[in-house]
Design an enzyme around this catalytic site. Structure first.
Site, PDB file in Angstrom:
ATOM      1  CD1 TRP A   1     -17.182 -45.458   0.132  1.00 14.81           C
ATOM      2  CD2 TRP A   1     -18.933 -44.399  -0.791  1.00 14.81           C
ATOM      3  NE1 TRP A   1     -17.235 -45.806  -1.197  1.00 14.81           N
ATOM      4  CE2 TRP A   1     -18.290 -45.179  -1.791  1.00 14.81           C
ATOM      5  CE3 TRP A   1     -20.066 -43.661  -1.138  1.00 14.81           C
ATOM      6  CZ2 TRP A   1     -18.757 -45.225  -3.107  1.00 14.81           C
ATOM      7  CZ3 TRP A   1     -20.520 -43.699  -2.456  1.00 14.81           C
ATOM      8  CH2 TRP A   1     -19.875 -44.476  -3.426  1.00 14.81           C
ATOM      9  CE  LYS A   2     -14.466 -46.656   8.066  1.00 16.97           C
ATOM     10  NZ  LYS A   2     -13.384 -46.928   8.975  1.00 16.97           N
TER      11      LYS A   2
ATOM     12  CB  SER B   1      -5.737 -50.682   7.078  1.00 13.23           C
ATOM     13  OG  SER B   1      -6.079 -49.813   8.125  1.00 13.23           O
TER      14      SER B   1
ATOM     15  N   GLY C   1     -12.713 -49.300   3.880  1.00 12.62           N
ATOM     16  CA  GLY C   1     -13.101 -47.921   4.185  1.00 12.62           C
ATOM     17  C   GLY C   1     -12.342 -46.936   3.322  1.00 12.62           C
TER      18      GLY C   1
ATOM     19  CD  GLU D   1     -14.765 -53.705   9.327  1.00 13.29           C
ATOM     20  OE1 GLU D   1     -14.341 -53.419   8.205  1.00 13.29           O
ATOM     21  OE2 GLU D   1     -15.466 -52.937  10.003  1.00 13.29           O
TER      22      GLU D   1
ATOM     23  CG  HIS E   1     -18.176 -50.057  11.514  1.00  5.77           C
ATOM     24  ND1 HIS E   1     -17.281 -49.233  12.152  1.00  5.77           N
ATOM     25  CD2 HIS E   1     -17.568 -50.497  10.389  1.00  5.77           C
ATOM     26  CE1 HIS E   1     -16.172 -49.172  11.421  1.00  5.77           C
ATOM     27  NE2 HIS E   1     -16.320 -49.926  10.345  1.00  5.77           N
TER      28      HIS E   1
HETATM   29  P1  PGA Z   1     -10.540 -48.936   6.703  1.00  7.00           P
HETATM   30  O1  PGA Z   1     -12.026 -49.124   7.252  1.00  7.00           O
HETATM   31  O2  PGA Z   1     -10.414 -49.751   5.439  1.00  7.00           O
HETATM   32  O3  PGA Z   1     -10.415 -47.449   6.453  1.00  7.00           O
HETATM   33  O4  PGA Z   1      -9.635 -49.418   7.768  1.00  7.00           O
HETATM   34  C1  PGA Z   1     -12.657 -50.372   7.254  1.00  7.00           C
HETATM   35  C2  PGA Z   1     -13.938 -50.268   8.059  1.00  7.00           C
HETATM   36  O5  PGA Z   1     -13.924 -49.623   9.110  1.00  7.00           O
HETATM   37  O6  PGA Z   1     -14.982 -50.805   7.654  1.00  7.00           O
END
Ligand code: PGA
Length: 259
Positions: free
Chosen positions: A15-16, A220, A241, A173, A101
């Site tokens: 969820w950043k 994404s 994310g 990632e 990350h």
């Molecule tokens: P995102 O993020 O799905 O918004 O690209 C993935 C992540 O950074 O873990």
């Protein structure tokens, strides 16, 4: 050669810094209901902000969804203004922690050495670390992806005694594919390209730790693309994310994962 993955499927949501504490707790409560009948073998976790972690962990207690930290500090306690240790997260109810990350590596200049310290701290605190590795756009363009990923995996796991009771989870990632909004300009990854790196990441991780790795894909992932990734034998799950920060988005991803 593709090393076949076990049947577990992982859907982890990062969820950043998108949601505040109250929003995170409300979302966790809604997801708890949606996940009531999660089949065995499906592993779910959400990674809220530090502030939201205790509330989210208690909202999800005894549910199929675990809570995890987005980042940890390696010293258990002391004069480290603004940091939160792995130990503290574990006591607050976290089961997992993201480590390395790409937003930590690139925006906060986290090094492979620091990533290693964080992994060790997670293991000592009884958390399961989720190691994130990835190549930048420039590294990919220069053909340096293999070298970069191998160095990240090596620094993280080389000669590390992996506890038998802990899952070994790595997320590939690609930095160039993260945070691309639908319709935004930019590169999108696909299962075939991801698979190539997953196979190598699995081999290296196994070689360094002796444990069986689970390799997730992140970058994404959307309800329209999750199925493509999950159909690959080399991909054990996804770390999502933006698309998993709303109830509708999370549920849609979850339904596609199960279908
Ligand atoms: P995102 O993020 O799905 O918004 O690209 C993935 C992540 O950074 O873990």
């Amino acid at each position: 050669m593709i090393i076949m993955s076990a049947s577990s499927r992982y859907f982890f949501s990062n969820w950043k810094m998108y949601l505040g504490a109250a929003e995170s707790e409300a979302l966790a409560r809604a997801l708890r209901l949606a996940a009531r009948e999660t089949p065995e073998g499906v592993r779910l976790a959400v990674f809220p902000s530090a502030l939201a972690l205790p509330g989210v962990a208690s909202a999800l207690a005894q549910s199929p969804i675990a809570a995890g930290a987005q980042n940890v500090y390696w010293t258990p306690e002391g004069g480290y203004t603004g940091e939160v240790s792995a130990e503290m997260y574990a006591r607050a109810g976290a089961r997992y922690a993201l480590v390395g990350h790409s937003e930590r590596r690139h925006q906060f200049h986290e090094t492979n050495h620091q990533v290693r310290l964080k992994l060790e701290a997670c293991l000592a605190a009884k958390l399961t670390p989720v190691l994130c590795v990835g190549d930048t756009y420039e590294e990919r363009t220069e053909g340096a992806t293999r070298e970069v990923l191998e160095a990240q995996v090596r620094a993280a796991y080389m000669s590390l005694a992996w506890p038998a009771d802990r899952e070994l989870i790595i997320a590939y990632e690609p930095v160039w594919a993260i945070s691309r909004g639908v319709g935004k300009e930019g590169l999108h990854c696909n299962a075939a390209e991801a698979e190539r790196w997953h196979v190598l990441i699995r081999q290296w991780s196994k070689e360094f730790t002796g444990a069986i790795p689970r390799v997730l894909f992140g970058g994404s992932v959307r309800p329209e693309t999750i199925k493509e990734y999950m159909e690959s034998l080399a991909i054990d799950g996804v770390l999502v994310g933006a698309a998993a920060t709303s109830e509708a988005g999370w549920k849609s991803l979850y339904q596609h994962l199960l279908s």
